[in-house]
Design an enzyme around this catalytic site. Structure first.
Site, PDB file in Angstrom:
ATOM      1  N   GLU A 184      -3.255   6.440   7.860  1.00  0.00           N
ATOM      2  CA  GLU A 184      -4.040   7.396   7.088  1.00  0.00           C
ATOM      3  C   GLU A 184      -5.073   8.095   7.976  1.00  0.00           C
ATOM      4  OE1 GLU A 184      -4.045   5.418   2.642  1.00  0.00           O
ATOM      5  OE2 GLU A 184      -5.800   5.159   3.925  1.00  0.00           O
TER       6      GLU A 184
ATOM      7  N   HIS B   3     -14.521  -4.067   8.692  1.00  0.00           N
ATOM      8  CA  HIS B   3     -13.772  -3.658   7.507  1.00  0.00           C
ATOM      9  C   HIS B   3     -13.907  -4.652   6.350  1.00  0.00           C
ATOM     10  CE1 HIS B   3     -12.070  -0.462   9.904  1.00  0.00           C
ATOM     11  NE2 HIS B   3     -11.555  -1.326  10.749  1.00  0.00           N
TER      12      HIS B   3
ATOM     13  N   LYS C 217       0.805  -1.212   0.000  1.00  0.00           N
ATOM     14  CA  LYS C 217       0.000   0.000   0.000  1.00  0.00           C
ATOM     15  C   LYS C 217       0.842   1.268   0.000  1.00  0.00           C
ATOM     16  CE  LYS C 217      -4.236  -1.762   2.163  1.00  0.00           C
ATOM     17  NZ  LYS C 217      -3.941  -3.182   2.127  1.00  0.00           N
TER      18      LYS C 217
ATOM     19  N   ARG D 241      -6.547  -8.370  -9.050  1.00  0.00           N
ATOM     20  CA  ARG D 241      -7.227  -9.656  -9.238  1.00  0.00           C
ATOM     21  C   ARG D 241      -8.700  -9.397  -9.496  1.00  0.00           C
ATOM     22  NH1 ARG D 241     -10.003  -9.657  -4.472  1.00  0.00           N
ATOM     23  NH2 ARG D 241      -8.953  -8.853  -2.624  1.00  0.00           N
TER      24      ARG D 241
END
Length: 680
Positions: free
Chosen positions: A200, A235, A116, A300
């Site tokens: 973040e 999540h 990430k 994917r």
């Protein structure tokens, strides 16, 4: 085109790929673990190869065994599905080295987007909007804590190599950061073999909107519009729909072009998803004010790809095979159109009322929607299980995906609720009733969407009794009496039909329903016809209100039931003492208590704290002799690829830890013995 491909996955995605390949004239090879020896995906393929033990690390993650299976069977290409090795650059490189086509992006794209932090640095260069945060390589805990303080709380700690909601923690204040970081890193190393994280800013009222992209080896890249995946628990996605409600044409074009730019930045080939977090600073009803930020790219096919297929009319797996075979994309951007609205519901083995704890067990009953009652293409079920199959603790908890399509969102919502009503699963806990609660909630129906919807709407989503105990018990009583008819003899004195020569007779039942013990009395009219049913809590002083009960058997457990003025069709499944009732309003589970069978049972387990599901003990937070308070974290378990914290049910003192970290335990196994605590 290929003549034979190997599917390096299991479950519904393996079945889906096999079905598309068959339509294209391509033969398929399945791989399977010990636990999957009799799985549906094995039967769906033309050939099958055993590759190891039940745990993924002993089978589906052993890519050298998968490559050997491909060599033995003469497969030309490998489809990785999603999860497991689908985003593993080493596996993609190994396929190429073995002369096999990896049906996915090049290893360089997987590497570029796989971490990430690095991917966000790359997106910054490509001028794709980013959420404020820290994406650097430094991983010193104190430095990360300082960065979180600089960004400002709340913040999200996210595993750099993560996905699927794993390795992610929300931190709302500075003093909680250290513990959350430690937990996040532990889960990340267990799930991905990499504990690097990024931090973040947590976006308020965020929506999760992703763009489906597709590239080929000829330099073409298109976007197949967006999916809204905002409804999430822990999540992880619960409901996905396309197109995103409230999306403007201008924002759709802007996000689509940004997604294509992201894909082109890494020379992307095949199916991919660029995920954005979308801020709603103007509120739910002001889409023009929405701002989007890049989150990550999944290199994917996604679990939710069927909703994109439904609104575009395209088979994305077929596109994957064509592109992997070197052919250009079937359509340019200008030929892609949105048709209607589609929604996907993930049906999972879990208990929503207990923090979505995963469930294991057998699919004793597994009845899917009757698609003949809908127009062709309106309802689709993707699954990798059959009635009688077991849901094990080794893999993901998803049982099936239910996808509906309508002319507009309102019609799709109505069809989804109707299809969920027809979905009957008995033998283990599922989220089907919870999904119906979400679909019928005002917030979801009016598209007041953000990733906190489930928590925000707890009052209407949890603790709901859609059936009602009177109707549930009436159905259970009627089903019991119908079942008894099949075992009765011709001897009139052996009949259990309430017949009495003089006056009225009564029949007594006892049930447990939503944690309450209930006594039911069925009073017969003279002549034996059932007359009235009353339900009272055991130990209550006043008798419950009596209502007239009548029913007619419809066959296969179905009943046309009338209780008082209420009449509806119900389906009842009885397995031992467990009774499951399905009604148009929802489903209910209750226990018909056989008092003789339970005579002498102990009423309490004392100070035992047991495992709520089968899994692995990760860690203990206490030692023998420690004093604990109600709600205090005591241990962490891992099951179905997720960590679960076990808390003290009451104040007490730890007497003994009965397992060690790393031990596998069965559901109900005693983990910790504590004094002065109620049973877990």
């Amino acid at each position: 085109m290929f003549t034979k491909i190997l599917i390096a996955n299991r479950g519904e995605i393996a079945c889906r790929v096999a079905a598309t390949a068959r339509r294209m004239g391509v033969r398929t090879v399945a791989v399977y673990s010990d636990a999957d020896a009799n799985a549906k995906h094995v039967a769906a393929c033309d050939e099958a190869v055993h590759i190891g033990g039940s745990a993924p690390k002993d089978s589906y993650l052993r890519w050298e065994r998968i490559l050997e299976a491909a060599r033995q069977t003469g497969a030309e290409a490998i489809h990785p599905g999603y999860g497991f090795l689908s985003e593993n650059e080493d596996f993609a490189n190994a396929c190429a080295a073995a002369g096999l086509v990896f049906i996915g992006p090049p290893a360089s794209a997987i590497r570029a987007m796989g971490l990430k932090a690095e991917s966000k640095q790359l997106m910054e260069k490509a001028q794709v909007p980013l959420v404020p945060g820290y994406h650097g390589a430094g991983q010193d805990p104190s430095m990360l804590h300082q960065e979180a303080d600089r960004i400002g709380y709340p913040v999200l700690i996210k595993a750099s190599a993560g996905g699927g909601g794993k390795g992610m923690r929300l931190v709302e204040k500075s003093q909680d950061f250290a513990a959350a970081l430690e937990s996040c890193k532990r889960e990340a190393i267990n799930s991905f073999g990499n504990d690097a994280v990024l931090i973040e800013k947590y976006v308020l009222r965020p929506r999760h909107i992703e763009i489906q992209v597709f590239g080929d080896t000829h330099g073409n890249c298109v976007y197949l519009f967006e999916r809204d995946c905002s409804v999430q628990r822990r999540h992880q996605k619960v409901l996905e729909e396309a197109p995103a409600p409230g999306m403007t044409e201008a924002l759709r074009k802007k996000m689509g072009e940004a997604a294509v730019a992201a894909a082109k930045a890494v020379n992307y080939v095949g199916a991919g998803t660029v995920e954005f977090i979308v801020e709603q600073p103007g509120g739910y009803d002001q889409p023009d004010a929405m701002q989007f930020y890049f989150m990550e790219m999944n290199t994917r096919l996604q679990v939710e790809h069927p909703v994109t297929e439904a609104i575009t009319g395209e088979d994305l797996v077929a596109w994957q095979l064509l592109v992997a075979a070197g052919q250009p994309l079937p359509k340019p951007q200008s030929a892609l159109k949105i048709i209607g609205h589609a929604i996907e519901a993930r049906i999972c083995a879990e208990n929503p009322e207990n923090n979505f704890l995963p469930a294991t067990g057998s699919l004793n009953v597994y009845r899917k929607p009757d698609c003949t009652s809908f127009a062709i293409g309106d309802v689709r079920v993707d699954d990798g299980v059959r009635e009688g199959d077991a849901i094990s603790p080794f893999y993901d908890s998803m049982i099936a995906k239910l996808i509906v399509h309508g002319d507009d969102r309102a019609q799709a919502l109505a069809r989804l609720d109707a299809a969920l009503q027809q979905t009957h699963i008995v033998g283990l806990a599922t989220n089907v009733q919870f999904l119906r609660q979400v679909v019928k909630s005002k917030a979801f129906a009016t598209a007041k969407l953000d990733t906190a919807l489930i928590e925000r709407e707890r009052a209407v989503l949890f603790g709901q009794d859609a059936v009602g105990r009177q109707l549930a018990i009436a159905a259970a009583v009627a089903a019991t009496l119908e079942q008894e008819k099949t075992t009765q003899t011709a001897d009139p004195f052996s009949q259990r039909d309430g017949w009495s020569m003089y006056g009225r007779s009564q029949r007594y039942f006892q049930f447990a329903y939503q944690g309450v013990e209930l006594a039911a009395t069925l009073a017969y009219a003279q002549g034996g016809a059932p007359a009235q049913l009353s339900v009272t809590e055991v130990g209550a002083q006043a008798a419950g209100e009596a209502q007239t009960l009548q029913w007619r058997a419809l066959g296969a457990g179905g009943l046309d039931l009338q209780l008082g003025a209420q009449r509806c069709s119900v389906q009842v499944y009885v397995q031992g003492e467990a009774v499951t009732v399905f009604t148009p309003a929802g489903s209910a589970q209750l226990t018909e208590v056989d008092l003789l069978a339970h005579a002498g049972d102990s009423g309490t387990e004392g100070g035992r704290l047991t495992a709520p599901m089968p899994g692995k003990v990760v860690s203990f937070a206490v030692q023998a002799g420690d004093s604990v308070t109600k709600g205090q974290p005591l241990a962490v378990m891992e099951a179905m690829k997720m960590e679960h914290t076990i808390a003290a049910p009451a104040d007490g003192v730890v007497q003994e830890l009965l397992y060690a970290p790393g031990d596998q335990v069965a559901e109900g196994a005693e983990l910790i013995r504590i004094t002065s605590a109620v049973a877990a």
